[in-house]
Design a protein around this motif. Structure first.
Motif, PDB file in Angstrom:
ATOM      1  N   CYS A  12       0.820  -1.055   0.087  1.00  0.00           N
ATOM      2  CA  CYS A  12       0.101   0.514   0.212  1.00  0.00           C
ATOM      3  C   CYS A  12       0.800   1.662  -0.279  1.00  0.00           C
ATOM      4  O   CYS A  12       1.968   1.544   0.638  1.00  0.00           O
ATOM      5  CB  CYS A  12      -1.022   0.261   1.380  1.00  0.00           C
ATOM      6  SG  CYS A  12      -2.412  -1.132   1.451  1.00  0.00           S
ATOM      7  N   SER A  13       0.414   2.236  -0.479  1.00  0.00           N
ATOM      8  CA  SER A  13       1.243   3.858  -0.340  1.00  0.00           C
ATOM      9  C   SER A  13       1.572   4.134   0.406  1.00  0.00           C
ATOM     10  O   SER A  13       0.359   3.652   1.853  1.00  0.00           O
ATOM     11  CB  SER A  13       0.748   4.478  -1.385  1.00  0.00           C
ATOM     12  OG  SER A  13      -0.612   4.968  -1.335  1.00  0.00           O
ATOM     13  N   ALA A  14       1.633   5.041   1.463  1.00  0.00           N
ATOM     14  CA  ALA A  14       2.525   5.687   1.940  1.00  0.00           C
ATOM     15  C   ALA A  14       1.364   5.992   2.427  1.00  0.00           C
ATOM     16  O   ALA A  14       0.709   7.065   3.643  1.00  0.00           O
ATOM     17  CB  ALA A  14       3.697   6.927   2.070  1.00  0.00           C
ATOM     18  N   ASN A  15      -0.146   6.850   1.914  1.00  0.00           N
ATOM     19  CA  ASN A  15      -0.302   7.843   1.680  1.00  0.00           C
ATOM     20  C   ASN A  15      -1.711   7.239   2.005  1.00  0.00           C
ATOM     21  O   ASN A  15      -2.243   7.766   3.450  1.00  0.00           O
ATOM     22  CB  ASN A  15      -0.566   8.471   0.195  1.00  0.00           C
ATOM     23  CG  ASN A  15      -2.184  10.211   0.144  1.00  0.00           C
ATOM     24  OD1 ASN A  15      -1.498  10.557   1.454  1.00  0.00           O
ATOM     25  ND2 ASN A  15      -2.498   9.612  -0.609  1.00  0.00           N
ATOM     26  N   THR A  16      -1.800   6.214   2.152  1.00  0.00           N
ATOM     27  CA  THR A  16      -3.178   5.271   2.226  1.00  0.00           C
ATOM     28  C   THR A  16      -2.414   5.002   3.733  1.00  0.00           C
ATOM     29  O   THR A  16      -3.279   4.942   4.981  1.00  0.00           O
ATOM     30  CB  THR A  16      -3.307   3.554   1.328  1.00  0.00           C
ATOM     31  OG1 THR A  16      -3.429   3.990  -0.039  1.00  0.00           O
ATOM     32  CG2 THR A  16      -3.819   2.870   1.830  1.00  0.00           C
TER      33      THR A  16
END
Length: 367
Positions: A26-30
Motif C-alpha cells: 500500500c502507498s505511504a498516503n494510504t
C-alpha cells in the motif's frame, strides 16, 4: 506509527496493522490515512473507557454516530464561525478501517471472534451490479454487508469542462504547476502516478529508439515503484504507456527552464524525479502529496469552485468516451484492470438529452 498520547508508548497492535499494509504494498498516503483513523478509534475508546479489542455493538454504533455529530477541530489562523462536521462518506471510511483493524486483531488473537461476527451481516442483492454473476441458482445473491455503514445518496462524479481546465492552467502562475495540471488533464494519470514520474519515464521525442523504446511519438511510461523518496505510488501494478500531445511537451520545456533557473538549481539539476519543490524549502526535494493538495486547494479558492486532481482524470476519461474513443482504449489509457471500472466515467449531459428529444421530434415532423 501510532503512539499513546500520554506516555508516547507505541501501540503495538496498531503498528502491526500498519506494517501489514506496508507489506501488502500500500502507498505511504494510504498508510498515513489508515493510521489517523485507527488512532481516532483508539482515542475514542480511551476517552470512554472502552476496551478497544472488545467493543460492544452499541459502542461501535455510538462511534459511528459520534463521527458525524462531533464538530471537527478548528484549523487555520482565521477559523470559520460555522462548525465543520465529517460527512457520512468520511464516517464510512473510518468505520471500514476500524473493521479491518479489528479483523486483523482477530487473526492474531487480540480480538474475539464474537466481535468480528457483529461487524457484518448477510444482505440479499435484489439489484445486481453490471457484470455480477449471481450463480446458476442465485447462490451468490447473498453477500456480507457492513453492519456500520451509512446509506449514501450517489453524489455522482464531478468533471471539468475544457474551458474550466484552461482557466485553472491560467491561474497557476508557475510553469511547474501548469505542467502538472495539463499532464493530469491530458493523460488521465492519478496524482500518485504523476508525482512518481522520473525523468527516464518521459520520452518526448518523435522517436525514442535511441533510448531503447520502440514506441513512436511523444509518450510517457507509468511504472509502479515502491522506492520513490516522496512515497508516491502508482495504483496499478501493470506498467503502461500513455501518449502525450505537443502542447504538453511545450509546457514541460517551460517547466525545465524554470527548474534550471531556480535558486539552488545546481543542487538538484540532475535529480531523477520530475516534480520537485522549487518555491519552498527544502528546495529540490520531490513534490509530495500534501504539496500537491495545497496547490489544488489554493487554485480552487481562487476559482471559487471545486478542483481536485482526480477530477482531471475523470474529465479526461469522460471526454474520450464522449468523443467516441473505444472503451477498451480508454480502459488501457487509465490503467484499469476490470472493464466494470469504466461504468463511472460515461455521463449523459443535458445537451445530449436535448439533442435526443429534438432528433426524435424532427424525425416525426419529417414523416
Amino acid at each position: 506509527m501510532v503512539v499513546d498520547a500520554g506516555t508516547y508508548a507505541l501501540h503495538v497492535q496498531a503498528c502491526a496493522y500498519l506494517a501489514s499494509l506496508r507489506s501488502r504494498g500500500c502507498s505511504a498516503n494510504t498508510e498515513r490515512a489508515y493510521a489517523g483513523r485507527v488512532a481516532l478509534y483508539l482515542s475514542y475508546c480511551q476517552d470512554r473507557h472502552i476496551d478497544w479489542a472488545a467493543p460492544s455493538f452499541m459502542d461501535l454504533s455510538g462511534l459511528q454516530r459520534w463521527l458525524i455529530t462531533e464538530p471537527l477541530p478548528v484549523r487555520g489562523r482565521r477559523p470559520s464561525l460555522e462548525p465543520r462536521f465529517r460527512s457520512r462518506g468520511t464516517a464510512n471510511a473510518v468505520m471500514t478501517v476500524v473493521s479491518g483493524f479489528l479483523r486483523f486483531g482477530a487473526v492474531h488473537g487480540w480480538v474475539t471472534p464474537e466481535t468480528v461476527a457483529m461487524l457484518s451481516e448477510p444482505k440479499q442483492l435484489f439489484h445486481l451490479p453490471p457484470g455480477y454473476d449471481p450463480g446458476e441458482t442465485g447462490q451468490f445473491r447473498t453477500v456480507e454487508a457492513s453492519s456500520f455503514r451509512f446509506a449514501l445518496t450517489d453524489p455522482g462524479y464531478q468533471d471539468l469542462s475544457s474551458e474550466q481546465i484552461a482557466a485553472m492552467i491560467a491561474l497557476a502562475g508557475r510553469a511547474r504547476d501548469r505542467f502538472l495540471i495539463a499532464l493530469l488533464a491530458c493523460t488521465g494519470l492519478r496524482i500518485g502516478e504523476a508525482l512518481g514520474l522520473r525523468r527516464e519515464d518521459l520520452h518526448l521525442l518523435a522517436s525514442s529508439r535511441v533510448l531503447g523504446c520502440g514506441t513512436d511519438g511523444p509518450h510517457l511510461h507509468v511504472r509502479r515503484r515502491t522506492d520513490n523518496p516522496n512515497g508516491a505510488l502508482a495504483k496499478s501494478r501493470r506498467p503502461r504507456t500513455v501518449p502525450v500531445t505537443a502542447a504538453l511537451v511545450t509546457l514541460y520545456t517551460d517547466y525545465q527552464y524554470e527548474r534550471d533557473t531556480a535558486a539552488d538549481a545546481t543542487n538538484f539539476a540532475d535529480g531523477e524525479m520530475v516534480f520537485v519543490n522549487l518555491f519552498r524549502p527544502p528546495v529540490g526535494r520531490p513534490m509530495s502529496y500534501p504539496n500537491a493538495k495545497d496547490l489544488f486547494d489554493r487554485l480552487a479558492r481562487a476559482a471559487d469552485h471545486p478542483f481536485r486532481p482526480h477530477m482531471l482524470r475523470h474529465s479526461a476519461a469522460t471526454a474520450w468516451l464522449r468523443d467516441g474513443v473505444d472503451r477498451d482504449v480508454v480502459q488501457r489509457l487509465l490503467g484499469h484492470f476490470s472493464p466494470l471500472s469504466m461504468e463511472r466515467y460515461r455521463h449523459v449531459t443535458d445537451a445530449e438529452t436535448r439533442q435526443a428529444v429534438e432528433r426524435v421530434q424532427a424525425m416525426r415532423e419529417h414523416r
